[in-house]
Design an enzyme around this catalytic site. Sequence first.
Site, PDB file in Angstrom:
ATOM      1  N   GLY A 171      93.270  59.974 -14.325  1.00 51.02           N
ATOM      2  CA  GLY A 171      93.143  61.391 -13.976  1.00 51.02           C
ATOM      3  C   GLY A 171      94.366  61.953 -13.286  1.00 51.02           C
ATOM      4  O   GLY A 171      94.263  62.814 -12.418  1.00 51.02           O
ATOM      5  N   ALA A 214      99.014  63.313 -16.762  1.00 48.85           N
ATOM      6  CA  ALA A 214      98.947  63.014 -18.199  1.00 48.85           C
ATOM      7  C   ALA A 214      97.500  63.106 -18.694  1.00 48.85           C
ATOM      8  O   ALA A 214      97.202  63.787 -19.679  1.00 48.85           O
ATOM      9  CB  ALA A 214      99.519  61.624 -18.480  1.00 48.85           C
ATOM     10  N   TRP A 263     101.074  62.481  -5.485  1.00 47.53           N
ATOM     11  CA  TRP A 263     102.029  62.076  -4.445  1.00 47.53           C
ATOM     12  C   TRP A 263     103.475  62.433  -4.805  1.00 47.53           C
ATOM     13  O   TRP A 263     104.379  62.215  -3.997  1.00 47.53           O
ATOM     14  CB  TRP A 263     101.944  60.558  -4.213  1.00 47.53           C
ATOM     15  CG  TRP A 263     100.667  60.129  -3.563  1.00 47.53           C
ATOM     16  CD1 TRP A 263      99.574  60.908  -3.303  1.00 47.53           C
ATOM     17  CD2 TRP A 263     100.334  58.820  -3.093  1.00 47.53           C
ATOM     18  NE1 TRP A 263      98.570  60.165  -2.715  1.00 47.53           N
ATOM     19  CE2 TRP A 263      99.024  58.877  -2.575  1.00 47.53           C
ATOM     20  CE3 TRP A 263     101.007  57.601  -3.069  1.00 47.53           C
ATOM     21  CZ2 TRP A 263      98.372  57.763  -2.025  1.00 47.53           C
ATOM     22  CZ3 TRP A 263     100.364  56.491  -2.532  1.00 47.53           C
ATOM     23  CH2 TRP A 263      99.067  56.581  -2.010  1.00 47.53           C
ATOM     24  N   ALA A 264     103.693  62.940  -6.027  1.00 51.08           N
ATOM     25  CA  ALA A 264     105.075  63.230  -6.448  1.00 51.08           C
ATOM     26  C   ALA A 264     105.663  64.331  -5.582  1.00 51.08           C
ATOM     27  O   ALA A 264     105.036  65.361  -5.352  1.00 51.08           O
ATOM     28  CB  ALA A 264     105.083  63.644  -7.911  1.00 51.08           C
ATOM     29  N   GLN A 265     106.857  64.087  -5.109  1.00 51.90           N
ATOM     30  CA  GLN A 265     107.506  65.098  -4.267  1.00 51.90           C
ATOM     31  C   GLN A 265     108.497  65.935  -5.072  1.00 51.90           C
ATOM     32  O   GLN A 265     108.649  67.126  -4.860  1.00 51.90           O
ATOM     33  CB  GLN A 265     108.225  64.417  -3.100  1.00 51.90           C
ATOM     34  CG  GLN A 265     107.278  63.771  -2.118  1.00 51.90           C
ATOM     35  CD  GLN A 265     108.000  63.133  -0.928  1.00 51.90           C
ATOM     36  OE1 GLN A 265     109.179  63.321  -0.706  1.00 51.90           O
ATOM     37  NE2 GLN A 265     107.239  62.351  -0.169  1.00 51.90           N
ATOM     38  N   GLY A 266     109.220  65.284  -5.993  1.00 56.53           N
ATOM     39  CA  GLY A 266     110.325  65.938  -6.700  1.00 56.53           C
ATOM     40  C   GLY A 266     109.892  67.177  -7.453  1.00 56.53           C
ATOM     41  O   GLY A 266     109.853  68.280  -6.905  1.00 56.53           O
ATOM     42  N   GLY A 267     109.563  67.053  -8.716  1.00 57.59           N
ATOM     43  CA  GLY A 267     109.139  68.222  -9.483  1.00 57.59           C
ATOM     44  C   GLY A 267     109.331  67.973 -10.953  1.00 57.59           C
ATOM     45  O   GLY A 267     109.196  66.841 -11.415  1.00 57.59           O
ATOM     46  N   GLU A 280     118.795  66.977  -7.928  1.00 53.27           N
ATOM     47  CA  GLU A 280     118.542  65.549  -7.692  1.00 53.27           C
ATOM     48  C   GLU A 280     119.639  64.730  -8.361  1.00 53.27           C
ATOM     49  O   GLU A 280     120.382  65.245  -9.210  1.00 53.27           O
ATOM     50  CB  GLU A 280     117.149  65.151  -8.203  1.00 53.27           C
ATOM     51  CG  GLU A 280     116.066  65.722  -7.303  1.00 53.27           C
ATOM     52  CD  GLU A 280     114.632  65.367  -7.688  1.00 53.27           C
ATOM     53  OE1 GLU A 280     113.744  65.569  -6.864  1.00 53.27           O
ATOM     54  OE2 GLU A 280     114.405  64.906  -8.821  1.00 53.27           O
ATOM     55  N   HIS A 286     113.080  53.226  -5.950  1.00 52.50           N
ATOM     56  CA  HIS A 286     113.584  54.461  -5.351  1.00 52.50           C
ATOM     57  C   HIS A 286     114.363  54.072  -4.104  1.00 52.50           C
ATOM     58  O   HIS A 286     113.897  53.253  -3.307  1.00 52.50           O
ATOM     59  CB  HIS A 286     112.413  55.381  -4.986  1.00 52.50           C
ATOM     60  CG  HIS A 286     112.839  56.791  -4.700  1.00 52.50           C
ATOM     61  ND1 HIS A 286     113.577  57.137  -3.589  1.00 52.50           N
ATOM     62  CD2 HIS A 286     112.639  57.937  -5.396  1.00 52.50           C
ATOM     63  CE1 HIS A 286     113.802  58.455  -3.617  1.00 52.50           C
ATOM     64  NE2 HIS A 286     113.244  58.953  -4.706  1.00 52.50           N
ATOM     65  N   HIS A 308     109.005  52.226  -7.475  1.00 56.06           N
ATOM     66  CA  HIS A 308     108.582  53.627  -7.554  1.00 56.06           C
ATOM     67  C   HIS A 308     108.054  53.999  -8.934  1.00 56.06           C
ATOM     68  O   HIS A 308     107.068  54.716  -9.053  1.00 56.06           O
ATOM     69  CB  HIS A 308     109.794  54.495  -7.209  1.00 56.06           C
ATOM     70  CG  HIS A 308     109.544  55.968  -7.237  1.00 56.06           C
ATOM     71  ND1 HIS A 308     108.596  56.576  -6.447  1.00 56.06           N
ATOM     72  CD2 HIS A 308     110.110  56.970  -7.964  1.00 56.06           C
ATOM     73  CE1 HIS A 308     108.600  57.885  -6.678  1.00 56.06           C
ATOM     74  NE2 HIS A 308     109.498  58.147  -7.599  1.00 56.06           N
ATOM     75  N   GLU A 328     102.979  57.307 -17.348  1.00 53.06           N
ATOM     76  CA  GLU A 328     103.787  56.141 -16.973  1.00 53.06           C
ATOM     77  C   GLU A 328     103.396  54.863 -17.707  1.00 53.06           C
ATOM     78  O   GLU A 328     104.233  53.979 -17.930  1.00 53.06           O
ATOM     79  CB  GLU A 328     103.690  55.941 -15.448  1.00 53.06           C
ATOM     80  CG  GLU A 328     104.750  55.027 -14.887  1.00 53.06           C
ATOM     81  CD  GLU A 328     104.776  55.031 -13.357  1.00 53.06           C
ATOM     82  OE1 GLU A 328     104.212  55.972 -12.738  1.00 53.06           O
ATOM     83  OE2 GLU A 328     105.364  54.091 -12.790  1.00 53.06           O
TER      84      GLU A 328
HETATM   85  C1  SIN Z   1     111.943  62.148  -5.758  1.00 55.83           C
HETATM   86  O1  SIN Z   1     111.404  63.153  -5.334  1.00 55.83           O
HETATM   87  O2  SIN Z   1     112.945  61.651  -5.280  1.00 55.83           O
HETATM   88  C2  SIN Z   1     111.291  61.434  -6.889  1.00 55.83           C
HETATM   89  C3  SIN Z   1     111.467  62.171  -8.129  1.00 55.83           C
HETATM   90  C4  SIN Z   1     111.171  61.252  -9.261  1.00 55.83           C
HETATM   91  O3  SIN Z   1     110.847  60.085  -9.051  1.00 55.83           O
HETATM   92  O4  SIN Z   1     111.334  61.689 -10.392  1.00 55.83           O
END
Ligand code: SIN
Length: 539
Positions: free
Chosen positions: A15, A18, A47-51, A116, A236, A341, A365
Site C-alpha cells: 500500500g 506504487a 517516509w520519503a523526504q525528497g520528492g 539533489e 544513503h 536506503h 521498489e
Molecule cells: C533524499 O531525500 O535524500 C532521498 C531521495 C531519494 O532517495 O530519492
Amino acid sequence: MTDSIYSPDVVIVGGGVAGLNAALNLAPRKVCVITKNSLGINTSSSWAQGGIAAPFAKEDSNESHISDTLATAKGLAKSEVVREVISESINIIKDLENIGVEFDKNPDGTFNLGLEAAHSFNRIVKSKGDSSGIEIMRGLTEKVRSCNHITILENVSIDSIMMENNTIYGVIGHLNNQNLPENNVVIESPNVILATGGLGGIFANTTNPRTSYGEGIALAAEAGAAITDMEFVQFHPTGLDFGLDPTPLATEAIRGEGATLVNQHNERFMLDVHPQAELASRDIIAQSIFDQIEKGNSVFLDCRENIGNDFGKQFPQVQSYCDNADIDPSSELIPIIPVAHYHIGGVKTDLKGRSSVDGLWCCGEVAATGIHGANRLASNSILESLVFAKIVAEEINKCPIKKIDSVSQSFIKTYKEKTRNKIRAKKYIWQLRSSMMRNLGIVRNSKSIIRGLRDIVRIERESKGLSAKLNDMILVSKFIIVGAYKRKESRGCHLRSDYVTENDKYKLNIDQNLDSMELDIQKILDKAQLRIDDKNVAI
Ligand code: SIN
C-alpha cells in the site's frame, strides 16, 4: 474465526505509492489492496523526504534528466525504460495535483524546485520542504478510500502466491496479531501485483520501515520468477546518527541547499574526493563517509553557515528529529552515518511491468525495471513507482480478466501456517542484519562476502522454520550474496575493495532464480571450502 475469502479481478500486495496508484488506475476492475499496517502507515513511501524529479525548470529538459539518469546508472540502465519513465514525469505530477496533492510553489505559481546530488538542474518537485512522501500518500490514500472499485484489507501479511501448473490463483496470508490457522486470508485472483517495497530491513542500519525486508522478492522467487541485480543496494550517505532503528533520513536536499560534510576535525573531506564535493553521486559520498569512519573519524552535516536559522522552515521533518535528539542544526553539527536506503534489484520485469511468471506483475521498489542501472539518481524512485503502477494497470485493463476456478479450499488444506516463534526468531533477525551490514554493506570484498554467507548459512541451519519473516530475509540475503560474489568489479553502488574499478566483462545484469541461487550458494561454499555439518559452519 473462519477463513476470509475474496475474489477480486486484481490483488495488489502493498500500500505504498506504487500499490495505490495501480489500484486507482485499475478502475473499473474490482481490486483488493493488501497492507501490512493500517493504510498509509509505516511505508517507505510516506517516509520519503525528497520528492519527484521532473524537468519543470525553464532551462531543463527531458533529455537532460535522461542524460543525468544514464550517467548515474553507470552503463547498466535500460535506456528505453529511462526514456519511458522520464517522459511521463510531468503527467504524473499533474495526475497527483488532480487528486489534491499539494506541492511547494513560488509566488508566481511555478514549482519551488529543489536540487539533489548528480542532477544538472533544480528538478525536485517537493512538498512542505522535506515532507513529500507524507503529502503524496495523503492524497493517494484519501482518493483510494473514496473509490468503490477498491477493497482495502489492512493488517494482513501475505505468505504465499497460490500457484498450480504455472497458473496463478491469487495469494494466501493471515491477519497480523491473530496468527491462528483458522484466520487465513485468501484472495483468489488471476492477476497479482506485487508492490511490496524494498529490503533495507535486512541491514542493521536502514531508513526503511521494519516491514521492508524483501518479502515481495521472496514471494516471487518461490513462485518461480526471475530475480536480477540483487547486488545493487543503495546506501544513503546521511542517516541521522541518533541511535534509532530505523534510522531517520537527512534528505540530500539539505546538501542541495549548501550544507557541507565535515569530520570531527572540521575537515571538509569531500573537497579532495570529487569536483562536485557534497553534490557528487550517492555512491561516492557514501564511500567517502565509510572511509572516514574506517579511519576512526565521525562525520557530521554542517548546516550552520549556509542554512542557519532557516533550517526548521525548509526541513521541518529533519528539524523535529533533531529537536528530539536535542541538536540545534542552526548552531550545531548533525552526526550522520550511511544507511541502507533503496534496493535497485528485485523481480525482473519488462517494459509493461510483467514478471517472468504469467499473471504476476510488479511495480515500485520490488521491481527491477532497469531504469536505475547500477545506481539510482535521487528522487527518480517515486517517479518510477507511479509511472510503472499506471503502466501495469493500463496493461491489465487491456485484457479480459481470466476466469479461474475456486481453489482456496485445496490451498487452505495444504497451506502450512508459517509463523511460529517470533520471539526466538528475533535473535537471528538481529544477527542477520548485523552480518549483512558488516559484510555486504557499503564496501564488500570476497572475504567479507564469504563471512556473510557463513553467517547466513548458520542462521538458516539453526533457525529453520522459526518465522516466515526470517525465512524471507535469509532468502533475499542469499540472492544478494550471489550477486555480490559474482560481480567482480565496482560499479555504481556495488563497491568492492578487491576489485575497485569497473570491468566491462561485467557490463551485464546478473539474473537469478531460486534454483540457480541455491546452486551458486553451494558452489561458493565448496570453493571457499566451507564445511557445514549439522552443528557447525566452519572454514
Ligand atoms: C533524499 O531525500 O535524500 C532521498 C531521495 C531519494 O532517495 O530519492
